[in-house]
Scaffold this active site. Structure first.
Site, mmCIF file in Angstrom:
data_model
loop_
_atom_site.group_PDB
_atom_site.id
_atom_site.type_symbol
_atom_site.label_atom_id
_atom_site.label_comp_id
_atom_site.label_asym_id
_atom_site.label_seq_id
_atom_site.Cartn_x
_atom_site.Cartn_y
_atom_site.Cartn_z
ATOM 1 N N HIS A 44 -8.493 -2.285 6.511
ATOM 2 C CA HIS A 44 -9.716 -1.910 6.781
ATOM 3 C C HIS A 44 -10.793 -2.694 6.138
ATOM 4 C CE1 HIS A 44 -9.878 -0.419 2.721
ATOM 5 N NE2 HIS A 44 -8.882 0.331 2.946
ATOM 6 N N GLU B 97 -3.460 6.289 2.879
ATOM 7 C CA GLU B 97 -3.129 5.564 1.805
ATOM 8 C C GLU B 97 -2.304 6.588 0.701
ATOM 9 O OE1 GLU B 97 -1.825 3.265 -0.370
ATOM 10 O OE2 GLU B 97 -3.298 1.904 -0.166
ATOM 11 N N ASP C 106 -17.745 -15.783 -24.596
ATOM 12 C CA ASP C 106 -17.673 -15.382 -25.799
ATOM 13 C C ASP C 106 -18.827 -15.574 -26.717
ATOM 14 O OD1 ASP C 106 -16.633 -13.957 -28.125
ATOM 15 O OD2 ASP C 106 -15.148 -15.189 -28.506
#
Length: 483
Positions: A286, A362, A9
Site C-alpha cells: 500500500h 498485517e 552534535d
C-alpha cells in the site's frame, strides 16, 4: 525519494564556554558520507551548540535534496525529545534555533532518534575540531577534517524498527563485507533452536523485514521480520525441500499442524511438457500513511490509518502503470484502511471490483502499535529481545507472533492460488505478507528477510504452477513512482 541520515552534535568547554558543533549527512542506503559541517560558535551553552549542529545538518541535507526524507540521530536526549514534540522548549536561546530547524524541511519528512554518544563519534569529532580551531583564532575547514578516522566504514548503523529497509540493508552489507553468512557463522548468543546466523541477524537493531519500519507496518522499513521457517510444532510453516538456485523453485509449502501432508512439488525445472498458465500474484504494498515517515509500528491492532496525500499519489501512479500493462484480472486487498484505499484507487482505474481477504492483513503488534522501535526498546526491552529472537514470541500485551502470521498468510496464498488458476491477480497488502510470500516461494530461510527491501507502493510478483512450483518474477519495483 532519497533518504538521508543526519548525525549532529555540539559541545561547550565550560557550559557556557567556547563552543562548537559538528554535523554529517549520510546516504541512508549506502552509508556514504555526503557532506560535513562544523563551526566555532564563540561562548555558548552545550544545548545551544547541539541545536546549532542540528540546524546545520538539516540545512546541509536540504542543499543536497529538499525533497528527501531525513532521519536525525543525536546523543542529546533533550534535543531529540523537544524536536519530536514530546518535551516543551522553555529556554529562550533554544526556541529560535528549534523554530529555524523546523522550517528547513516539512515536519513529515523528518524523524528523530536518540543514540548513545559512542555511536555519534563522527559528529562529536567535528564539533571538537571546530572548538580546537576556535581556540587558535580561526574557523574550522573541511580540508582539516579527520572525523571519519574515528568512525566505522561507510555503513550506517541500523536504527529503525524491524522493516527499516535502510537499516537492514546496511547490516546485510556489513556482514557480507566481513565475509560472514548465516550458514557459516554460528552465533554464540543465539537462543537454542535458532541455528547459526550473522551479526546482522542477531542484533536487535538490524532487523529489516517487518512493516514496522516504514510505518511500520513494522518495518523496519518495514514486513515479515522473523516468519517461521521449518519449525516443528503447532503453527509452523512446513518447508517443501525446494532446491535453491534453480530457475523455478518450490513454493508449495503449506501451513499446517505437524504431520500434515505437504503439497506435492518437484524442485527445480519441471519435467512436465505443459503445466498451463500459472496463477500469478502481483503483490502491491500500500501507499504511505501519516505514520510511514515516522517509522511507527502500524499493524492490524492499532489506529488503522488511511493513506496520506503522498500515499494517494503513489496509488494513482501504480494504477496508471498497471493500466498500461493491462494484465491484472482481479484485485484482492487486506481489510485494513490503507490497503482498501490503495486497492480502490487502482481498481477504479482498471474497472475492476475489490475483494477483501482477511488473511492478507498485517501482523497485530499488540501494545507496540503506534510506537517507534526506539520507544519499544526503552519501554519493553525484554519483550522486544524475545520477539526478535523467536518467531513464536508475541509482542507486549498479546498481538500476533510471526509464526502465526506466516501460517495465516500461507493459508491465504493457497486459497487464492486455487481460486485464480491461470489468472493474474493483484494483492494489495503489507510488508509482512509480501516478504513472507516471496520467502516461501524461494524456499529461503527466515534470515533471507533481512536481505530484502520493500518500499511503499512497490510491486512484486510470484507465479504459482500446477505442479506446486513457484517462480519469483519481480521484487520491489518502484519505477512507476518516478516522474
Amino acid at each position: 525519494m532519497r533518504e538521508f541520515i543526519v548525525e549532529a552534535d555540539g559541545g561547550s568547554r565550560g557550559n557556557p564556554g567556547p563552543a562548537g558543533y559538528g554535523a554529517v549527512v549520510r546516504d541512508a542506503a549506502t552509508g556514504q558520507t555526503l557532506t560535513e559541517a562544523a563551526e566555532y560558535l564563540g561562548v555558548a551553552t552545550n544545548n545551544v551548540a547541539e541545536y546549532s549542529g542540528l540546524l546545520a545538518g538539516l540545512r546541509a541535507a536540504h542543499a543536497l535534496d529538499p525533497a528527501a526524507r531525513v532521519h536525525v540521530r543525536m546523543d542529546s536526549k533533550l534535543v531529540v525529545e523537544q524536536m519530536s514534540g514530546r518535551w516543551k522548549i522553555k529556554h529562550p536561546d533554544m526556541k529560535p534555533l528549534a523554530a529555524r530547524a523546523r522550517q528547513v524541511f516539512p515536519p513529515d519528512q523528518v524523524s528523530y532518534e536518540w543514540i548513545p554518544r559512542e555511536r555519534n563519534k563522527h559528529a562529536d569529532r567535528l564539533a571538537n575540531e571546530a572548538m580546537d580551531a576556535g581556540a587558535k583564532g580561526r574557523q574550522w575547514s573541511p580540508s582539516e577534517s579527520g572525523a571519519a578516522w574515528d568512525t566505522a566504514p561507510a555503513v550506517p548503523e541500523p536504527s529503525g524498527p524491524p522493516g527499516d529497509a535502510a537499516a537492514g540493508a546496511a547490516r546485510a552489507r556489513a556482514a557480507l563485507a566481513e565475509g560472514r553468512t548465516a550458514d557459516r557463522v554460528p552465533s554464540a548468543t543465539a537462543p537454542s533452536g535458532t541455528g547459526s546466523r550473522t551479526e546482522a541477524v542477531r542484533e536487535a537493531d538490524a532487523v529489516a523485514g517487518t512493516e514496522a519500519v516504514r510505518e511500520t507496518d513494522a518495518v523496519p522499513g518495514a514486513g515479515a521480520v522473523r516468519e517461521t521457517g521449518a519449525v516443528p510444532g503447532a503453527g509452523a510453516v512446513r518447508e517443501s525441500g525446494a532446491v535453491r538456485g534453480t530457475g523455478a523453485v518450490s513454493g508449495a509449502e503449506t501451513a499446517a499442524a505437524p504431520g500434515a501432508r505437504r503439497l506435492p512439488s518437484t524442485p527445480g525445472w519441471s519435467a512436465a511438457p505443459d503445466l498451463g498458465a500459472p496463477a500469478t500474484l502481483v503483490l502491491l504494498r500500500h501507499g504511505e500513511t501519516p505514520l510511514t515517515p515516522q517509522k511507527r509500528f502500524s499493524g492490524s491492532g492499532g489506529t488503522d490509518p488511511a493513506l496520506s496525500a503522498a500515499g494517494r499519489e503513489q496509488a494513482h501512479r501504480v494504477a496508471e502503470a498497471l493500466a498500461r500493462r493491462g494484465t491484472v484480472q482481479a484485485v484482492v486487498a487486506s481489510p485494513l484502511a490503507r490497503t482498501r484505499e490503495t486497492a480502490g484507487i487502482v481498481a477504479a482505474r482498471l474497472n475492476l471490483d475489490v475483494t477483501i481477504e482477511d488473511g492478507l492483513r498485517e501482523t497485530d503488534f499488540g501494545a507496540w502499535e503506534g510506537l517507534t522501535f526506539a520507544e519499544v526498546r526503552e519501554r519493553h526491552p525484554d519483550d522486544l529481545d524475545a520477539w526478535l529472537a523467536d518467531p513464536e514470541a508475541h509482542p507486549t500485551g498479546g498481538g500476533e507472533s510471526f509464526a502465526e502470521t506466516a501460517v495465516r498468510i500461507a493459508a491465504a496464498r493457497d486459497k487464492l492460488v486455487a481460486a485464480h488458476a491461470g489468472r493474474t491477480v493483484l494483492l494489495v497488502t503489507h510488508v509482512t505478507p509480501i516478504k513472507t510470500l516471496v520467502r516461501l516461494a524461494l524456499g529461503a530461510p527466515p534470515e533471507s528477510l533481512f536481505r530484502m527491501e520493500l518500499s511503499a507502493a512497490s510491486l512484486s510478483a510470484v507465479a504459482y504452477y500446477a505442479d506446486g512450483n513457484a517462480s519469483v518474477r519481480l521484487f520491489n519495483d518502484t519505477s512507476h513512482l518516478r516522474p
